[in-house]
Design a protein around this motif. Sequence first.
Motif, PDB file in Angstrom:
ATOM      1  N   VAL A 115      17.808  18.329 -43.821  1.00 46.39           N
ATOM      2  CA  VAL A 115      18.716  17.426 -44.209  1.00 46.39           C
ATOM      3  C   VAL A 115      18.654  16.512 -43.177  1.00 46.39           C
ATOM      4  N   MET A 116      18.910  15.172 -43.418  1.00 43.08           N
ATOM      5  CA  MET A 116      18.940  14.284 -42.316  1.00 43.08           C
ATOM      6  C   MET A 116      20.329  13.637 -42.312  1.00 43.08           C
ATOM      7  N   VAL A 117      20.903  13.576 -40.920  1.00 42.56           N
ATOM      8  CA  VAL A 117      22.277  12.942 -40.611  1.00 42.56           C
ATOM      9  C   VAL A 117      21.922  11.741 -39.839  1.00 42.56           C
ATOM     10  N   THR A 118      22.528  10.445 -40.698  1.00 42.45           N
ATOM     11  CA  THR A 118      22.133   9.148 -39.947  1.00 42.45           C
ATOM     12  C   THR A 118      23.582   8.410 -39.816  1.00 42.45           C
ATOM     13  N   PHE A 119      23.604   7.676 -38.608  1.00 41.64           N
ATOM     14  CA  PHE A 119      24.502   6.798 -38.106  1.00 41.64           C
ATOM     15  C   PHE A 119      23.967   5.000 -38.121  1.00 41.64           C
ATOM     16  N   ASP A 120      24.628   4.245 -38.917  1.00 41.51           N
ATOM     17  CA  ASP A 120      24.281   3.196 -38.871  1.00 41.51           C
ATOM     18  C   ASP A 120      25.485   2.533 -37.847  1.00 41.51           C
ATOM     19  N   ASP A 121      24.717   1.118 -37.203  1.00 35.73           N
ATOM     20  CA  ASP A 121      25.362   0.305 -36.215  1.00 35.73           C
ATOM     21  C   ASP A 121      25.559   0.652 -34.946  1.00 35.73           C
ATOM     22  N   GLY A 122      25.736   1.856 -34.564  1.00 30.47           N
ATOM     23  CA  GLY A 122      25.672   2.392 -33.232  1.00 30.47           C
ATOM     24  C   GLY A 122      27.172   2.019 -32.505  1.00 30.47           C
ATOM     25  N   CYS A 123      28.238   2.567 -33.074  1.00 28.32           N
ATOM     26  CA  CYS A 123      29.646   2.525 -32.651  1.00 28.32           C
ATOM     27  C   CYS A 123      29.608   3.340 -31.440  1.00 28.32           C
ATOM     28  N   TYR A 124      30.548   3.113 -30.529  1.00 31.48           N
ATOM     29  CA  TYR A 124      30.650   3.723 -29.281  1.00 31.48           C
ATOM     30  C   TYR A 124      31.118   5.328 -29.826  1.00 31.48           C
ATOM     31  N   ASN A 125      32.130   5.129 -30.690  1.00 30.49           N
ATOM     32  CA  ASN A 125      32.683   6.497 -31.216  1.00 30.49           C
ATOM     33  C   ASN A 125      31.690   7.516 -31.735  1.00 30.49           C
ATOM     34  N   ASN A 126      30.616   7.022 -31.888  1.00 29.04           N
ATOM     35  CA  ASN A 126      29.374   7.911 -32.400  1.00 29.04           C
ATOM     36  C   ASN A 126      29.246   9.096 -30.983  1.00 29.04           C
ATOM     37  N   TYR A 127      29.240   8.313 -29.826  1.00 30.31           N
ATOM     38  CA  TYR A 127      28.727   8.848 -28.655  1.00 30.31           C
ATOM     39  C   TYR A 127      30.383   9.655 -28.462  1.00 30.31           C
ATOM     40  N   LEU A 128      31.278   9.283 -28.734  1.00 32.46           N
ATOM     41  CA  LEU A 128      32.670   9.761 -28.135  1.00 32.46           C
ATOM     42  C   LEU A 128      32.755  11.206 -29.103  1.00 32.46           C
ATOM     43  N   TYR A 129      32.548  11.064 -30.313  1.00 35.21           N
ATOM     44  CA  TYR A 129      33.025  12.190 -31.173  1.00 35.21           C
ATOM     45  C   TYR A 129      31.709  12.802 -31.911  1.00 35.21           C
ATOM     46  N   ALA A 130      30.619  12.199 -32.383  1.00 37.94           N
ATOM     47  CA  ALA A 130      29.721  12.912 -32.932  1.00 37.94           C
ATOM     48  C   ALA A 130      28.940  13.604 -32.103  1.00 37.94           C
ATOM     49  N   TYR A 131      28.428  13.155 -31.135  1.00 36.54           N
ATOM     50  CA  TYR A 131      27.662  13.728 -30.004  1.00 36.54           C
ATOM     51  C   TYR A 131      28.122  14.954 -29.562  1.00 36.54           C
ATOM     52  N   MET A 139      22.764  20.612 -33.698  1.00 37.20           N
ATOM     53  CA  MET A 139      22.094  19.738 -34.726  1.00 37.20           C
ATOM     54  C   MET A 139      21.651  18.370 -34.045  1.00 37.20           C
ATOM     55  N   LYS A 140      21.011  17.916 -34.951  1.00 37.26           N
ATOM     56  CA  LYS A 140      20.553  16.464 -34.335  1.00 37.26           C
ATOM     57  C   LYS A 140      20.790  15.440 -35.453  1.00 37.26           C
ATOM     58  N   ALA A 141      20.729  14.159 -35.153  1.00 40.36           N
ATOM     59  CA  ALA A 141      20.978  12.991 -36.308  1.00 40.36           C
ATOM     60  C   ALA A 141      20.158  11.682 -35.546  1.00 40.36           C
ATOM     61  N   VAL A 142      20.141  10.669 -36.419  1.00 44.25           N
ATOM     62  CA  VAL A 142      19.656   9.323 -36.208  1.00 44.25           C
ATOM     63  C   VAL A 142      20.701   8.300 -36.106  1.00 44.25           C
ATOM     64  N   VAL A 143      20.437   7.601 -35.054  1.00 37.86           N
ATOM     65  CA  VAL A 143      21.418   6.342 -35.057  1.00 37.86           C
ATOM     66  C   VAL A 143      20.547   5.068 -34.894  1.00 37.86           C
ATOM     67  N   PHE A 180      20.134  12.980 -30.526  1.00 34.24           N
ATOM     68  CA  PHE A 180      20.141  11.478 -31.345  1.00 34.24           C
ATOM     69  C   PHE A 180      18.686  10.917 -31.122  1.00 34.24           C
ATOM     70  N   GLU A 181      18.198  10.560 -32.367  1.00 31.05           N
ATOM     71  CA  GLU A 181      16.925   9.742 -32.562  1.00 31.05           C
ATOM     72  C   GLU A 181      17.396   8.307 -32.434  1.00 31.05           C
ATOM     73  N   VAL A 182      16.989   7.201 -31.681  1.00 24.89           N
ATOM     74  CA  VAL A 182      17.388   5.796 -31.802  1.00 24.89           C
ATOM     75  C   VAL A 182      16.317   5.187 -32.541  1.00 24.89           C
TER      76      VAL A 182
END
Length: 298
Positions: A115-131, A139-143, A180-182
Amino acid sequence: MCGNMISCSTRRHSGFRSTVTQAVLTVLVFCGVLGYGLGDREAIQAARTQTGVQLPILMYHSLLKDDARQGDYVLSPDMFRQDMEYLKENGYHTVVVADLLAYVEDGVPLPEQPVMVTFDDGCYNNYLYAYPILKELGMKAVVSVIGAQTELFTRSGQENAYWSYLTVDHLRELSESGVFEVQNHSWDLHTYGERRGCLRMRGEAETDYREFLTQDTERLQQLLEDAGLPVPTCYTYPFGACSWEAAEVMRSLGFRCTLGCEEGINELTGDPSCLLGMKRWNRPAGLSTQTMMDKIGI
């Protein structure tokens, strides 16, 4: 970010299907049924093309604790955790674009129930909460980041869950952690104006359009390369809007994967075109994890 615009371009995903696929590959290659020797890349590709692997992709944007701010593109960190725990408890394994390329191009096996988990836009809260959640769960994800925003907040250094975006330093940490993969989400094609995402404007000459889109895309590629980050191999269409012209530009720039916003489950085969215009499921607030996963069929 995705909206109701032109989209690029189910059935239930099961571990059984993935397991059977791997078993078939092993037997066919080992027994020489395909007419090749053990480990032969052509045999593996032929078998993959016949069977395929089902890949659901989840699409997230912003994570905020404030209930009043949650909606189609804002989810609470607690709900995100519940989603990730569901995937882990049900035997799913997160993959990133590099894994897909290795599978499609080189025959490197994917884990069962990918399964792939992706985040669009690159909001700072991705770092604050998802990371931290992803790191804790292994687990890992794409931003996919917006270059203009990364540059702006790299200069300002501001960190605010509501409106800040990831800086170059954040991206380095996320990438080096392996969590995270950028990837590329355009330099600055997220404003609602005459142009819609990366589409050609009415009356715009084709040569001017191609030059504009090439420059916008390469500007972010250069920013990330200069920051010491791996050069993105995937382009995430702003708003999910694409056209054959945009697709040709991305191909000419060397992107081997593109992400859209049409909902559905992808089938991975030995054909590289299976990585173009990949479907994703936007994750809005207001749905329980079980309801969301039932909707996807996983």
